[in-house]
Design a protein around this motif. Sequence first.
Motif, PDB file in Angstrom:
ATOM      1  N   VAL A 130       0.949  -1.265   0.042  1.00 40.97           N
ATOM      2  CA  VAL A 130       0.013   0.111   0.025  1.00 40.97           C
ATOM      3  C   VAL A 130       0.836   1.124  -0.152  1.00 40.97           C
ATOM      4  N   ALA A 131       0.587   2.303  -0.706  1.00 40.73           N
ATOM      5  CA  ALA A 131       1.387   3.495  -1.014  1.00 40.73           C
ATOM      6  C   ALA A 131       0.570   4.494  -0.951  1.00 40.73           C
ATOM      7  N   ILE A 132       0.863   5.602   0.132  1.00 48.61           N
ATOM      8  CA  ILE A 132       0.100   6.735   0.355  1.00 48.61           C
ATOM      9  C   ILE A 132       0.671   7.949   0.080  1.00 48.61           C
ATOM     10  N   ILE A 133      -0.113   8.774  -0.500  1.00 48.03           N
ATOM     11  CA  ILE A 133       0.445  10.309  -0.758  1.00 48.03           C
ATOM     12  C   ILE A 133      -0.613  11.155   0.508  1.00 48.03           C
ATOM     13  N   MET A 134       0.502  11.356   1.398  1.00 43.61           N
ATOM     14  CA  MET A 134      -0.034  12.113   2.540  1.00 43.61           C
ATOM     15  C   MET A 134      -0.202  13.422   2.224  1.00 43.61           C
ATOM     16  N   ASP A 135      -1.435  13.897   2.060  1.00 43.70           N
ATOM     17  CA  ASP A 135      -1.677  15.292   1.553  1.00 43.70           C
ATOM     18  C   ASP A 135      -2.887  15.908   2.451  1.00 43.70           C
ATOM     19  N   THR A 146       4.253   2.214   1.487  1.00 43.66           N
ATOM     20  CA  THR A 146       5.217   3.372   1.192  1.00 43.66           C
ATOM     21  C   THR A 146       4.624   4.567   1.617  1.00 43.66           C
ATOM     22  N   ILE A 147       5.305   5.612   1.931  1.00 44.56           N
ATOM     23  CA  ILE A 147       4.490   6.899   2.343  1.00 44.56           C
ATOM     24  C   ILE A 147       5.267   8.097   1.530  1.00 44.56           C
ATOM     25  N   PHE A 148       4.793   8.720   1.020  1.00 43.67           N
ATOM     26  CA  PHE A 148       5.353   9.909   0.268  1.00 43.67           C
ATOM     27  C   PHE A 148       5.273  11.024   1.307  1.00 43.67           C
ATOM     28  N   SER A 149       6.743  11.408   1.647  1.00 47.79           N
ATOM     29  CA  SER A 149       6.864  12.285   2.759  1.00 47.79           C
ATOM     30  C   SER A 149       7.387  13.637   2.447  1.00 47.79           C
ATOM     31  N   PHE A 150       7.986  13.703   1.127  1.00 48.92           N
ATOM     32  CA  PHE A 150       8.595  14.867   0.491  1.00 48.92           C
ATOM     33  C   PHE A 150       8.984  14.828  -0.798  1.00 48.92           C
ATOM     34  N   SER A 151       8.447  15.664  -1.643  1.00 55.28           N
ATOM     35  CA  SER A 151       8.831  15.456  -3.127  1.00 55.28           C
ATOM     36  C   SER A 151       9.822  16.230  -3.442  1.00 55.28           C
ATOM     37  N   SER A 152      10.502  15.843  -4.640  1.00 57.14           N
ATOM     38  CA  SER A 152      11.477  16.701  -5.389  1.00 57.14           C
ATOM     39  C   SER A 152      11.036  17.986  -5.437  1.00 57.14           C
ATOM     40  N   GLU A 153       9.708  18.268  -5.965  1.00 53.98           N
ATOM     41  CA  GLU A 153       9.087  19.579  -6.040  1.00 53.98           C
ATOM     42  C   GLU A 153       8.802  20.355  -4.749  1.00 53.98           C
ATOM     43  N   ASN A 154       8.652  19.484  -3.742  1.00 55.64           N
ATOM     44  CA  ASN A 154       8.459  20.373  -2.402  1.00 55.64           C
ATOM     45  C   ASN A 154       9.796  21.286  -1.826  1.00 55.64           C
ATOM     46  N   LEU A 199       8.548  -0.086   5.817  1.00 52.15           N
ATOM     47  CA  LEU A 199       8.314   1.058   5.596  1.00 52.15           C
ATOM     48  C   LEU A 199       9.089   1.659   4.701  1.00 52.15           C
ATOM     49  N   VAL A 200       8.704   2.203   3.511  1.00 54.18           N
ATOM     50  CA  VAL A 200       9.438   2.824   2.686  1.00 54.18           C
ATOM     51  C   VAL A 200       9.082   4.429   2.646  1.00 54.18           C
ATOM     52  N   VAL A 201      10.077   5.221   2.940  1.00 53.97           N
ATOM     53  CA  VAL A 201       9.836   6.516   3.028  1.00 53.97           C
ATOM     54  C   VAL A 201      10.321   7.286   1.909  1.00 53.97           C
ATOM     55  N   ALA A 202       9.553   7.756   1.026  1.00 52.38           N
ATOM     56  CA  ALA A 202       9.892   8.553  -0.208  1.00 52.38           C
ATOM     57  C   ALA A 202      10.006   9.970   0.054  1.00 52.38           C
ATOM     58  N   LEU A 203      11.502  10.313   0.041  1.00 51.55           N
ATOM     59  CA  LEU A 203      11.865  11.388   0.562  1.00 51.55           C
ATOM     60  C   LEU A 203      12.859  12.150  -0.305  1.00 51.55           C
ATOM     61  N   SER A 204      12.416  13.412  -0.958  1.00 48.23           N
ATOM     62  CA  SER A 204      13.150  14.217  -1.668  1.00 48.23           C
ATOM     63  C   SER A 204      13.020  13.249  -3.023  1.00 48.23           C
ATOM     64  N   TYR A 205      11.923  12.892  -3.155  1.00 44.91           N
ATOM     65  CA  TYR A 205      11.505  11.939  -4.264  1.00 44.91           C
ATOM     66  C   TYR A 205      10.648  12.386  -5.318  1.00 44.91           C
ATOM     67  N   GLY A 206      11.071  11.941  -6.479  1.00 45.47           N
ATOM     68  CA  GLY A 206      10.410  12.258  -7.796  1.00 45.47           C
ATOM     69  C   GLY A 206      10.483  11.259  -8.739  1.00 45.47           C
ATOM     70  N   SER A 207       9.203  10.676  -9.300  1.00 42.28           N
ATOM     71  CA  SER A 207       9.285   9.684 -10.131  1.00 42.28           C
ATOM     72  C   SER A 207      10.020   9.844 -11.583  1.00 42.28           C
ATOM     73  N   ARG A 208       9.843  11.024 -11.976  1.00 44.68           N
ATOM     74  CA  ARG A 208      10.523  11.220 -13.389  1.00 44.68           C
ATOM     75  C   ARG A 208      11.987  11.250 -13.134  1.00 44.68           C
ATOM     76  N   GLN A 209      12.416  11.842 -11.782  1.00 37.12           N
ATOM     77  CA  GLN A 209      13.706  12.062 -11.810  1.00 37.12           C
ATOM     78  C   GLN A 209      14.325  10.513 -11.470  1.00 37.12           C
ATOM     79  N   GLU A 210      13.698   9.622 -10.942  1.00 36.28           N
ATOM     80  CA  GLU A 210      13.806   8.355 -10.552  1.00 36.28           C
ATOM     81  C   GLU A 210      14.018   7.375 -11.978  1.00 36.28           C
TER      82      GLU A 210
END
Length: 246
Positions: A16-21, A61-69, A134-145
């Motif tokens: 389960v992945a969550i965009i915590m907004d 997986t939790i989206f904690s901070f995006s590369s755009e943030n 627990l996967v923490v997506a941090l400074s994460y951006g999918s296009r950059q990945e």
Amino acid sequence: MRDAEQSRPAEPPVHVAIIMDGNGRWAKARGLPRTAGHKKGVEAVRRTVEAARELGIGYLTIFSFSSENWRRPEEEVSDLMGLLRFYLRSEIAELHKAGVRLRVMGDRTRLADDINRLIDQAEGLTADNKALTLVVALSYGSRQEIAMAARRLAEEVKAGRLDPAAIDEEAVTARLYTADIPDPDLIVRTSGEQRLSNFLLWQSAYSELVFVDTLWPDFTKRDLEAAIEEFHRRERRFGATTAGSR
Ligand code: IPE
Ligand code: IPE
Ligand code: MG
């Protein structure tokens, strides 16, 4: 037979992945600074990790901070990094005790040295845990990945280690941060927004997307259960026809 099948509890989704907004809106509705929403959001993370473990989910997986943030005002970025430090320092012992394995994915070159050290320690300490990843997506951006994966492939071709004809889906998948993590079965986004915001674009090809109005700081185990119930009501076909149909 049918009755027995129906009464059997459904298997929980593996990933389960969550965009915590919605932290900012939660705070604004109360006349509080945005940081107050982020602080409350950390409590929701704690609750959700515990709930995921109890529900038998394998990967959260939790989206904690995006590369755009990084484009947010400096003060908000520094408050968020402060909360991250706090989380890493205060939660790791508890996570470890609960058998949680922590993984961080994203562009770590943009994170402060002390945060990178805390992440290394936490990942090392919890590496063999089995209850939940627990996967923490941090400074994460999918296009950059995906661009990073393409760069790696190009480098391997240039070095003569890889034949361009051998580049297939698996070859790309193997060079993403999520190489050893199954694709998310379910992606939940809170706060009513209905977009992915550069999250797991490659990995979400066949994920069920569930959008809920709850703002992240208000998210509870019940909300997670409701999203999983919605997931179970959906029929996943992966491009094929329905079982039993012609
Ligand atoms: C999510 O809440 C947390 C992060 C993106 C870091 P937001 O801060 O995006 O909250 P809203 O969307 O402004 O309400
Ligand atoms: C997505 O939320 C990123 C995280 C939840 C960490 P945002 O609030 O940054 O996304 P947009 O700006 O609404 O697309
Ligand atoms: Mg937002």
